[in-house]
Design an enzyme around this catalytic site. Structure first.
Site, PDB file in Angstrom:
ATOM      1  N   GLY A 121       0.830  -1.197   0.000  1.00  0.00           N
ATOM      2  CA  GLY A 121       0.000   0.000   0.000  1.00  0.00           C
ATOM      3  C   GLY A 121       0.861   1.242   0.000  1.00  0.00           C
ATOM      4  N   SER A 136       5.173  -6.016  -1.576  1.00  0.00           N
ATOM      5  CA  SER A 136       5.430  -4.584  -1.714  1.00  0.00           C
ATOM      6  C   SER A 136       5.818  -3.996  -0.357  1.00  0.00           C
ATOM      7  CB  SER A 136       4.189  -3.919  -2.325  1.00  0.00           C
ATOM      8  OG  SER A 136       4.452  -2.617  -2.738  1.00  0.00           O
ATOM      9  N   MET A 137       5.105  -2.998   0.150  1.00  0.00           N
ATOM     10  CA  MET A 137       5.437  -2.417   1.454  1.00  0.00           C
ATOM     11  C   MET A 137       5.287  -3.452   2.571  1.00  0.00           C
ATOM     12  SD  MET A 137       6.610  -0.101   3.383  1.00  0.00           S
ATOM     13  CE  MET A 137       6.975   1.080   2.106  1.00  0.00           C
ATOM     14  N   HIS A 145       9.183  -5.352  -5.158  1.00  0.00           N
ATOM     15  CA  HIS A 145       9.265  -4.641  -6.434  1.00  0.00           C
ATOM     16  C   HIS A 145       9.563  -3.168  -6.169  1.00  0.00           C
ATOM     17  CE1 HIS A 145       4.612  -3.751  -6.494  1.00  0.00           C
ATOM     18  NE2 HIS A 145       5.218  -3.246  -5.446  1.00  0.00           N
ATOM     19  N   ASP A 161       8.270  -7.525 -10.578  1.00  0.00           N
ATOM     20  CA  ASP A 161       7.721  -8.192  -9.396  1.00  0.00           C
ATOM     21  C   ASP A 161       8.485  -9.499  -9.186  1.00  0.00           C
ATOM     22  OD1 ASP A 161       5.879  -6.168  -9.410  1.00  0.00           O
ATOM     23  OD2 ASP A 161       4.162  -7.424  -9.911  1.00  0.00           O
TER      24      ASP A 161
END
Length: 196
Positions: A73, A102-103, A125, A175
């Site tokens: 996010g 991600s985060m 990523h 990714d």
């Protein structure tokens, strides 16, 4: 037909009668565990920061466990949570359940000890952006900020995995998915666990 998910409750009996307590509250108080579930947003991070600060003030030496199942996010809000994780003196154990992407993967990798369940996955990523528009100068400024964020995220991942920034850039240009063993091999996780 709409379905509503009900938070599970436990029943507690005392001399004052029977009460129903959300199971998260019981685990928070007795096991010092925090749930990082769903998208990383300003609201979710504010709640998580309050929980970390409370547990830190209750016992600044005792371990806190963060269970992470997040698609990622907001980078800005995620970095705020990362900073608070680093600022509290409690050791923080992160546990990947489901997916840390991600985060979510950065927060997972930042744990003092990092456990992953056998079928969990991690995805890293480059930071993403959407809808850059406006004048050439505003697009240039947005690109500059995005590249600064990319460097910050790469430096954090490099610090917590022992890889060089160049190795992180190579992995994050697309990714990159890791199963549990691959996450351990790439030093995103410390060990695969079968009990929690």
């Amino acid at each position: 037909m709409e379905m509503y998910l009900l938070a599970p409750h436990i029943i507690k009996e005392s001399s004052e009668g029977t009460t129903y307590c959300p199971i998260q509250d019981e685990l928070f108080n007795s096991r010092r565990s925090i749930e990082v579930v769903g998208e990383i947003t300003r609201e979710s991070v504010y709640s998580l920061i309050l929980q970390l600060r409370y547990l830190h003030s209750a016992d600044p030496e005792k371990e806190i466990t963060m269970y992470i199942n997040s698609p990622g996010g907001s980078v800005i809000d995620g970095l705020a949570l990362y900073d608070v994780m680093a600022a509290v003196s409690c050791p923080i154990r992160t546990v990947c359940v489901g997916m840390a992407a991600s985060m979510g993967s950065l927060l997972f990798a930042a744990g003092d000890s990092r456990d992953i369940l056998p079928h969990a996955k991690v995805m890293i990523h480059d930071p993403l952006t959407t809808g850059i528009q406006g004048s050439a100068l505003s697009v240039e400024e947005a690109s500059r900020r995005l590249m600064e964020t990319r460097k910050t995220v790469a430096e954090i991942l490099a610090e917590h995995t022992g890889h060089t920034i160049e190795e992180v850039y190579e992995k994050t240009k697309t990714d990159s998915y890791f199963n549990a063993q691959e996450a351990v091999d790439w030093h995103l996780a410390d060990r695969i666990i079968h009990e929690i």
